[in-house]
Design a protein around this motif. Structure first.
Motif, PDB file in Angstrom:
ATOM      1  N   ALA A 121     -72.645  49.301 -78.172  1.00  0.00           N
ATOM      2  CA  ALA A 121     -74.046  49.219 -78.593  1.00  0.00           C
ATOM      3  C   ALA A 121     -74.971  49.332 -77.381  1.00  0.00           C
ATOM      4  CB  ALA A 121     -74.286  47.898 -79.324  1.00  0.00           C
ATOM      5  N   ASP A 122     -74.589  48.703 -76.285  1.00  0.00           N
ATOM      6  CA  ASP A 122     -75.406  48.691 -75.060  1.00  0.00           C
ATOM      7  C   ASP A 122     -75.544  50.105 -74.485  1.00  0.00           C
ATOM      8  OD1 ASP A 122     -76.750  47.369 -72.837  1.00  0.00           O
ATOM      9  OD2 ASP A 122     -74.950  47.797 -71.674  1.00  0.00           O
ATOM     10  N   GLN A 123     -74.434  50.808 -74.379  1.00  0.00           N
ATOM     11  CA  GLN A 123     -74.491  52.154 -73.795  1.00  0.00           C
ATOM     12  C   GLN A 123     -75.317  53.106 -74.661  1.00  0.00           C
ATOM     13  OE1 GLN A 123     -71.084  54.117 -72.246  1.00  0.00           O
ATOM     14  NE2 GLN A 123     -70.344  52.356 -71.082  1.00  0.00           N
ATOM     15  N   TYR A 124     -75.123  53.016 -75.979  1.00  0.00           N
ATOM     16  CA  TYR A 124     -75.846  53.927 -76.874  1.00  0.00           C
ATOM     17  C   TYR A 124     -77.351  53.685 -76.787  1.00  0.00           C
ATOM     18  CZ  TYR A 124     -77.601  56.164 -81.071  1.00  0.00           C
ATOM     19  OH  TYR A 124     -78.324  56.937 -81.940  1.00  0.00           O
ATOM     20  N   ASP A 125     -77.753  52.422 -76.872  1.00  0.00           N
ATOM     21  CA  ASP A 125     -79.186  52.134 -76.851  1.00  0.00           C
ATOM     22  C   ASP A 125     -79.798  52.477 -75.501  1.00  0.00           C
ATOM     23  OD1 ASP A 125     -81.447  50.929 -78.438  1.00  0.00           O
ATOM     24  OD2 ASP A 125     -81.576  49.744 -76.604  1.00  0.00           O
ATOM     25  N   ALA A 126     -79.056  52.208 -74.415  1.00  0.00           N
ATOM     26  CA  ALA A 126     -79.591  52.521 -73.080  1.00  0.00           C
ATOM     27  C   ALA A 126     -79.775  54.025 -72.915  1.00  0.00           C
ATOM     28  CB  ALA A 126     -78.651  51.969 -72.010  1.00  0.00           C
ATOM     29  N   ALA A 145     -69.059  34.877 -87.974  1.00  0.00           N
ATOM     30  CA  ALA A 145     -68.730  35.652 -86.768  1.00  0.00           C
ATOM     31  C   ALA A 145     -69.835  36.657 -86.434  1.00  0.00           C
ATOM     32  CB  ALA A 145     -67.398  36.378 -86.969  1.00  0.00           C
ATOM     33  N   LEU A 146     -70.451  37.242 -87.477  1.00  0.00           N
ATOM     34  CA  LEU A 146     -71.545  38.197 -87.239  1.00  0.00           C
ATOM     35  C   LEU A 146     -72.720  37.503 -86.560  1.00  0.00           C
ATOM     36  CD1 LEU A 146     -71.607  40.247 -90.583  1.00  0.00           C
ATOM     37  CD2 LEU A 146     -70.741  40.989 -88.367  1.00  0.00           C
ATOM     38  N   THR A 147     -73.003  36.280 -86.997  1.00  0.00           N
ATOM     39  CA  THR A 147     -74.116  35.527 -86.386  1.00  0.00           C
ATOM     40  C   THR A 147     -73.802  35.229 -84.923  1.00  0.00           C
ATOM     41  OG1 THR A 147     -74.606  34.528 -88.521  1.00  0.00           O
ATOM     42  CG2 THR A 147     -75.525  33.433 -86.589  1.00  0.00           C
ATOM     43  N   GLU A 148     -72.551  34.824 -84.652  1.00  0.00           N
ATOM     44  CA  GLU A 148     -72.173  34.528 -83.265  1.00  0.00           C
ATOM     45  C   GLU A 148     -72.248  35.801 -82.405  1.00  0.00           C
ATOM     46  OE1 GLU A 148     -68.813  31.838 -81.134  1.00  0.00           O
ATOM     47  OE2 GLU A 148     -68.048  33.429 -82.407  1.00  0.00           O
ATOM     48  N   LEU A 149     -71.755  36.913 -82.944  1.00  0.00           N
ATOM     49  CA  LEU A 149     -71.803  38.182 -82.212  1.00  0.00           C
ATOM     50  C   LEU A 149     -73.250  38.592 -81.928  1.00  0.00           C
ATOM     51  CD1 LEU A 149     -70.597  40.836 -81.126  1.00  0.00           C
ATOM     52  CD2 LEU A 149     -70.422  41.645 -83.488  1.00  0.00           C
ATOM     53  N   GLY A 150     -74.120  38.426 -82.936  1.00  0.00           N
ATOM     54  CA  GLY A 150     -75.534  38.774 -82.759  1.00  0.00           C
ATOM     55  C   GLY A 150     -76.211  37.919 -81.706  1.00  0.00           C
ATOM     56  N   LEU A 151     -75.884  36.637 -81.687  1.00  0.00           N
ATOM     57  CA  LEU A 151     -76.456  35.721 -80.682  1.00  0.00           C
ATOM     58  C   LEU A 151     -75.992  36.100 -79.278  1.00  0.00           C
ATOM     59  CD1 LEU A 151     -76.230  32.070 -82.081  1.00  0.00           C
ATOM     60  CD2 LEU A 151     -78.221  33.159 -81.045  1.00  0.00           C
ATOM     61  N   VAL A 152     -74.693  36.330 -79.152  1.00  0.00           N
ATOM     62  CA  VAL A 152     -74.112  36.708 -77.864  1.00  0.00           C
ATOM     63  C   VAL A 152     -74.777  37.981 -77.342  1.00  0.00           C
ATOM     64  CG1 VAL A 152     -72.001  37.652 -76.851  1.00  0.00           C
ATOM     65  CG2 VAL A 152     -71.899  35.561 -78.222  1.00  0.00           C
ATOM     66  N   ALA A 153     -74.977  38.949 -78.259  1.00  0.00           N
ATOM     67  CA  ALA A 153     -75.578  40.223 -77.859  1.00  0.00           C
ATOM     68  C   ALA A 153     -77.033  40.053 -77.444  1.00  0.00           C
ATOM     69  CB  ALA A 153     -75.467  41.232 -79.010  1.00  0.00           C
ATOM     70  N   LEU A 154     -77.746  39.166 -78.142  1.00  0.00           N
ATOM     71  CA  LEU A 154     -79.167  38.953 -77.854  1.00  0.00           C
ATOM     72  C   LEU A 154     -79.379  38.482 -76.408  1.00  0.00           C
ATOM     73  CD1 LEU A 154     -81.770  39.215 -79.542  1.00  0.00           C
ATOM     74  CD2 LEU A 154     -81.621  36.776 -80.009  1.00  0.00           C
ATOM     75  N   TYR A 201     -91.182  51.639 -74.407  1.00  0.00           N
ATOM     76  CA  TYR A 201     -91.008  51.802 -72.970  1.00  0.00           C
ATOM     77  C   TYR A 201     -91.495  50.576 -72.202  1.00  0.00           C
ATOM     78  CZ  TYR A 201     -92.307  53.520 -68.338  1.00  0.00           C
ATOM     79  OH  TYR A 201     -92.466  53.660 -66.996  1.00  0.00           O
ATOM     80  N   ASP A 202     -92.668  50.027 -72.639  1.00  0.00           N
ATOM     81  CA  ASP A 202     -93.268  48.916 -71.897  1.00  0.00           C
ATOM     82  C   ASP A 202     -92.481  47.618 -72.045  1.00  0.00           C
ATOM     83  OD1 ASP A 202     -95.341  50.470 -70.906  1.00  0.00           O
ATOM     84  OD2 ASP A 202     -96.476  50.246 -72.769  1.00  0.00           O
ATOM     85  N   GLU A 203     -91.816  47.434 -73.163  1.00  0.00           N
ATOM     86  CA  GLU A 203     -91.070  46.192 -73.380  1.00  0.00           C
ATOM     87  C   GLU A 203     -89.600  46.522 -73.586  1.00  0.00           C
ATOM     88  OE1 GLU A 203     -93.126  44.256 -76.603  1.00  0.00           O
ATOM     89  OE2 GLU A 203     -94.366  43.194 -75.143  1.00  0.00           O
ATOM     90  N   TYR A 204     -89.093  47.385 -72.708  1.00  0.00           N
ATOM     91  CA  TYR A 204     -87.733  47.891 -72.880  1.00  0.00           C
ATOM     92  C   TYR A 204     -86.697  46.770 -72.984  1.00  0.00           C
ATOM     93  CZ  TYR A 204     -83.165  49.646 -71.684  1.00  0.00           C
ATOM     94  OH  TYR A 204     -81.822  49.886 -71.703  1.00  0.00           O
ATOM     95  N   THR A 205     -86.760  45.808 -72.060  1.00  0.00           N
ATOM     96  CA  THR A 205     -85.706  44.789 -72.013  1.00  0.00           C
ATOM     97  C   THR A 205     -85.629  43.995 -73.311  1.00  0.00           C
ATOM     98  OG1 THR A 205     -85.978  44.607 -69.633  1.00  0.00           O
ATOM     99  CG2 THR A 205     -84.827  42.814 -70.709  1.00  0.00           C
ATOM    100  N   HIS A 212     -84.441  46.308 -76.123  1.00  0.00           N
ATOM    101  CA  HIS A 212     -83.033  46.647 -75.886  1.00  0.00           C
ATOM    102  C   HIS A 212     -82.125  45.486 -76.320  1.00  0.00           C
ATOM    103  CE1 HIS A 212     -79.433  48.198 -73.984  1.00  0.00           C
ATOM    104  NE2 HIS A 212     -79.337  47.109 -73.243  1.00  0.00           N
ATOM    105  N   SER A 213     -82.511  44.255 -75.983  1.00  0.00           N
ATOM    106  CA  SER A 213     -81.688  43.093 -76.359  1.00  0.00           C
ATOM    107  C   SER A 213     -81.545  43.001 -77.876  1.00  0.00           C
ATOM    108  CB  SER A 213     -82.326  41.798 -75.823  1.00  0.00           C
ATOM    109  OG  SER A 213     -82.377  41.836 -74.418  1.00  0.00           O
ATOM    110  N   VAL A 214     -82.659  43.215 -78.587  1.00  0.00           N
ATOM    111  CA  VAL A 214     -82.612  43.134 -80.059  1.00  0.00           C
ATOM    112  C   VAL A 214     -81.825  44.320 -80.626  1.00  0.00           C
ATOM    113  CG1 VAL A 214     -84.010  43.133 -82.165  1.00  0.00           C
ATOM    114  CG2 VAL A 214     -84.757  41.834 -80.164  1.00  0.00           C
ATOM    115  N   ASN A 215     -82.047  45.511 -80.073  1.00  0.00           N
ATOM    116  CA  ASN A 215     -81.319  46.686 -80.569  1.00  0.00           C
ATOM    117  C   ASN A 215     -79.810  46.522 -80.400  1.00  0.00           C
ATOM    118  OD1 ASN A 215     -83.777  47.805 -81.102  1.00  0.00           O
ATOM    119  ND2 ASN A 215     -83.759  49.261 -79.402  1.00  0.00           N
ATOM    120  N   VAL A 216     -79.400  46.007 -79.247  1.00  0.00           N
ATOM    121  CA  VAL A 216     -77.965  45.807 -79.005  1.00  0.00           C
ATOM    122  C   VAL A 216     -77.417  44.760 -79.973  1.00  0.00           C
ATOM    123  CG1 VAL A 216     -76.261  44.982 -77.329  1.00  0.00           C
ATOM    124  CG2 VAL A 216     -78.061  46.547 -76.598  1.00  0.00           C
ATOM    125  N   SER A 217     -78.231  43.745 -80.259  1.00  0.00           N
ATOM    126  CA  SER A 217     -77.804  42.728 -81.219  1.00  0.00           C
ATOM    127  C   SER A 217     -77.641  43.343 -82.613  1.00  0.00           C
ATOM    128  CB  SER A 217     -78.847  41.595 -81.243  1.00  0.00           C
ATOM    129  OG  SER A 217     -78.446  40.577 -82.114  1.00  0.00           O
TER     130      SER A 217
END
Length: 466
Positions: free
Chosen positions: A339-344, A243-252, A215-219, A222-227
């Motif tokens: 990924a963003d909606q689920y984690d949020a 491509a997975l690495t690029e997708l993970g970076l973009v998500a981060l 909760y305290d470090e949500y952002t 959340h960024s890592v979870n979405v990645s």
């Protein structure tokens, strides 16, 4: 050479699928049943042209992927269940390689099927298969090799270290950007590459880490979870490691614009006013602008900026920011939005203290598939996390309470569960039970009755999953 690889890839997915059909049918019926024989004949019809041309056909599992004669087989949506089934059954028996020779016969496959099924009753399944197959000339096997073999190193410890390194790095990046300092993108790439490696070898463990919300470090979490979740979806649809690495970076970096939202709004414990929502809805624009200001901008940076701008637009453009003309969403944006909606939804945030249970979040997402969310990618996601995602608190018909520990892609309602409270209501040390296990009469030993709210029972997921 190129032609041969193309042919193997085309034939490969049908062969893997049909082998899955043979083994599944063999589990359901007697080996001499006409359905089993039909499945074996179809498998031989697919296999024979290749074994005649190549001399033999070798199927390997490396990480979460199948390879046929060293060519990786893509992960097709229509065969997803059989692919997952075969992968889990091979892993369960520590079976990493099967080689079929050109003289393969129906009787050889029937013998293999019998040995494969019986191995589940052995405490050393691979060794049991190896011994039983010695008399069969046309089928050879080899033991499963993990991508990372390093003596007695605890894989769970590596997963935890990699996950929290990523959280710490994300926090550092945001602090540096706020202070106007340079950000080392090479380090970011190494962090994401570590996560990609773990997704390929320990997918369930790393996805399980995303169930632990801070909760305290949500952002940052959340960024890592979405990645992590985005990489896992990408892996399921067969993206390359690059491509997975690029997708993970973009998500981060997708939420990096949030650092410009005033703290008094971001941390407001009560409902937002209309004006405050207007400020929050500007973070995609701020994120894109921040990324484009980074030094040494390259293709990945540009794509990160595009996805940061698009990640709340939604599949049907019903989200924000509003665009004057519909634009073709970047493929990574469509993955990341899921990924963003689920984690949020499953996280506790300042303005939403009580998170949704994972299964409830999935239910809402399935309602949104085809409108807010890409329908095909949504199916991959639901299949990946299961009906009861990792971290779900469940009540079993034995009156035991447990946490979903690992999903089962074939039997979505029968995951592996960590029992944390026994039938007498006493806390346990947390032992794992597989809900696909049956008694001698063929009845399941345990089944899920319903999901429970961990907040109501004051269950700290981190206590069990870390």
């Amino acid at each position: 050479m190129k032609k041969r690889e193309v042919d193997l890839r085309t034939a490969g997915k049908n062969i893997i699928n049909q082998l899955g059909v043979v083994l599944r049918t063999g589990h359901l019926h007697d080996i001499d049943n006409v359905a089993v024989i039909d499945a074996i004949v179809k498998f031989l019809n697919l296999l024979t042209p290749l074994t005649e041309a190549e001399g033999s056909l070798r199927i390997d599992i490396i990480g979460e992927f199948f390879y046929i004669n060293d060519s990786r087989v893509r992960y097709p949506l229509e065969y997803m269940l059989n692919f997952d089934y075969l992968l889990r059954e091979f892993q369960k028996r520590e079976l990493g390689t099967v080689i079929f020779e050109s003289q393969l016969r129906i009787d050889d496959l029937k013998a293999f099927l019998k040995v494969f099924i019986n191995a589940t009753y052995s405490s050393t399944p691979y060794e049991a298969m190896e011994t039983s197959l010695e008399s069969i000339q046309n089928i050879r096997i080899d033991k499963l090799k993990k991508i990372k073999e390093d003596g007695d190193i605890d894989q769970r410890r590596i997963v935890k270290k990699t996950y929290f390194n990523a959280v710490s790095f994300t926090e550092g990046v945001m602090n540096k950007l706020k202070a106007g300092e340079k950000v080392n993108m090479k380090v970011a790439k190494r962090v994401v590459e570590s996560m990609v490696d773990l997704i390929l070898s320990e997918e369930q463990l790393l996805i399980g880490m995303t169930a632990i919300k801070d909760y305290d470090e949500y952002t940052y979490h959340h960024s890592v979870n979405v990645s992590v979740l985005s990489i896992a979806i990408g892996q399921k649809i067969g993206l390359s490691r690059k491509a997975l690495t690029e997708l993970g970076l973009v998500a981060l970096f997708h939420d990096i614009g949030k650092m410009e939202i005033p703290k008094e709004i971001l941390n407001k414990p009560t409902a937002f006013t209309e004006e405050e929502w207007r400020v929050i809805k500007r973070h995609p624009y701020w994120g894109a602008r921040t990324i484009l200001k980074l030094k040494g901008i390259d293709r990945t940076s540009i794509r990160s900026a595009v996805v940061a701008f698009e990640h709340h637009l939604n599949y049907d453009y019903s989200g924000y920011p509003k665009v004057r003309y519909p634009i073709r969403l970047d493929f990574y944006s469509r993955v990341l939005t899921i990924a963003d909606q689920y984690d949020a939804m499953t996280s506790s945030r300042v303005y939403a203290r009580v998170p949704l249970a994972p299964d409830r979040a999935l239910s809402i997402m399935m309602e949104r598939a085809g409108t807010q969310l890409d329908p095909i990618l949504s199916k991959f996601f639901v299949n990946m996390v299961g009906v009861y995602p990792v971290g779900s608190l469940v009540l079993l018909d034995t009156r035991e309470m447990g946490l979903v520990y690992e999903c089962n892609p074939l039997f979505a309602d029968r995951p592996r569960v960590m029992i944390i409270v026994d039938s007498a209501g006493k806390k346990t040390a947390g032992f794992i039970t597989d809900l696909t296990e049956k008694d001698p009469a063929g009845e399941y030993l345990k089944s899920i009755v319903k999901t429970l709210d961990p907040n109501k029972y004051r269950i700290n997921l981190a206590e069990y999953l870390l």
